[in-house]
Motif scaffolding. Structure first.
Motif, PDB file in Angstrom:
ATOM      1  N   UNK A  73      12.067  48.979  47.385  1.00 34.88           N
ATOM      2  CA  UNK A  73      12.704  49.631  46.243  1.00 34.88           C
ATOM      3  C   UNK A  73      13.581  50.797  46.695  1.00 34.88           C
ATOM      4  N   UNK A  74      13.120  51.578  47.670  1.00 34.44           N
ATOM      5  CA  UNK A  74      13.907  52.706  48.178  1.00 34.44           C
ATOM      6  C   UNK A  74      15.193  52.229  48.834  1.00 34.44           C
ATOM      7  N   UNK A  75      15.103  51.143  49.609  1.00 39.08           N
ATOM      8  CA  UNK A  75      16.307  50.594  50.243  1.00 39.08           C
ATOM      9  C   UNK A  75      17.299  50.113  49.190  1.00 39.08           C
ATOM     10  N   UNK A  76      16.798  49.449  48.158  1.00 41.94           N
ATOM     11  CA  UNK A  76      17.676  48.944  47.098  1.00 41.94           C
ATOM     12  C   UNK A  76      18.325  50.093  46.344  1.00 41.94           C
ATOM     13  N   UNK A  77      17.579  51.164  46.088  1.00 40.59           N
ATOM     14  CA  UNK A  77      18.153  52.295  45.353  1.00 40.59           C
ATOM     15  C   UNK A  77      19.183  53.031  46.197  1.00 40.59           C
ATOM     16  N   UNK A  78      19.001  53.081  47.517  1.00 42.54           N
ATOM     17  CA  UNK A  78      19.993  53.725  48.375  1.00 42.54           C
ATOM     18  C   UNK A  78      21.298  52.953  48.363  1.00 42.54           C
ATOM     19  N   UNK A  79      21.227  51.636  48.348  1.00 43.42           N
ATOM     20  CA  UNK A  79      22.435  50.812  48.298  1.00 43.42           C
ATOM     21  C   UNK A  79      23.156  51.049  46.988  1.00 43.42           C
ATOM     22  N   UNK A  80      22.421  51.113  45.884  1.00 46.63           N
ATOM     23  CA  UNK A  80      23.027  51.344  44.579  1.00 46.63           C
ATOM     24  C   UNK A  80      23.652  52.729  44.539  1.00 46.63           C
ATOM     25  N   UNK A  81      22.992  53.740  45.078  1.00 43.75           N
ATOM     26  CA  UNK A  81      23.527  55.092  45.075  1.00 43.75           C
ATOM     27  C   UNK A  81      24.830  55.159  45.851  1.00 43.75           C
ATOM     28  N   UNK A  82      24.917  54.513  47.015  1.00 43.12           N
ATOM     29  CA  UNK A  82      26.143  54.527  47.793  1.00 43.12           C
ATOM     30  C   UNK A  82      27.272  53.862  47.029  1.00 43.12           C
ATOM     31  N   UNK A  83      26.967  52.760  46.376  1.00 43.14           N
ATOM     32  CA  UNK A  83      27.987  52.039  45.632  1.00 43.14           C
ATOM     33  C   UNK A  83      28.489  52.863  44.466  1.00 43.14           C
TER      34      UNK A  83
END
Length: 127
Positions: A44-54
């Motif tokens: 979940x943390x990895x997925x949220x980091x990708x969304x934040x960068x985008x």
């Protein structure tokens, strides 16, 4: 004496005695459940980091676009006004008027560009 006191304490407190194998099995089960939960949290943390960068890069892109729309409107208005001043010899009125018109055009372009960024689907209906 120490082991016997512990056994007496368990019996007097009403707790059932558990074998070493049973406790080891429960500990292993809890450990595997904990590993599973930690793996889910990492995912979940990895997925949220990708969304934040985008989302932050999309926000920066929109900010640069809005800024360039505004600056372009003001500069084009000022350029047209300066050219009109030189051509007709009415300095500084052409530059003042066209810079204000460029300012207004820049604001309108910014509002138009910001409206497009928030729109998910094209408008319905036709005229």
């Amino acid at each position: 004496m120490g082991d016997r006191d512990k056994a007496d304490d368990q019996k007097s407190s009403g707790l059932p005695e558990a074998s070493e194998a049973e406790l080891s099995g429960r500990l292993h089960g809890l450990g595997s459940a904990l590993d599973k939960v930690q793996a889910e949290r990492r995912a979940e943390e990895k997925a949220s980091k990708v969304v934040d960068r985008t989302s932050s890069s999309a926000g920066m892109t929109l900010a640069f676009r809005l800024g360039s729309e505004f600056v372009a409107g003001v500069l084009v208005g000022a350029g047209l006004g300066w050219g009109l001043d030189r051509l007709l010899g009415i300095a500084p009125w052409g530059m003042i008027v066209f810079m204000l018109l460029g300012f207004g055009a820049g604001i309108v372009n910014m509002m138009r560009a910001a409206g497009e960024g928030g729109r998910k689907t094209p408008p319905k209906g036709g005229a």
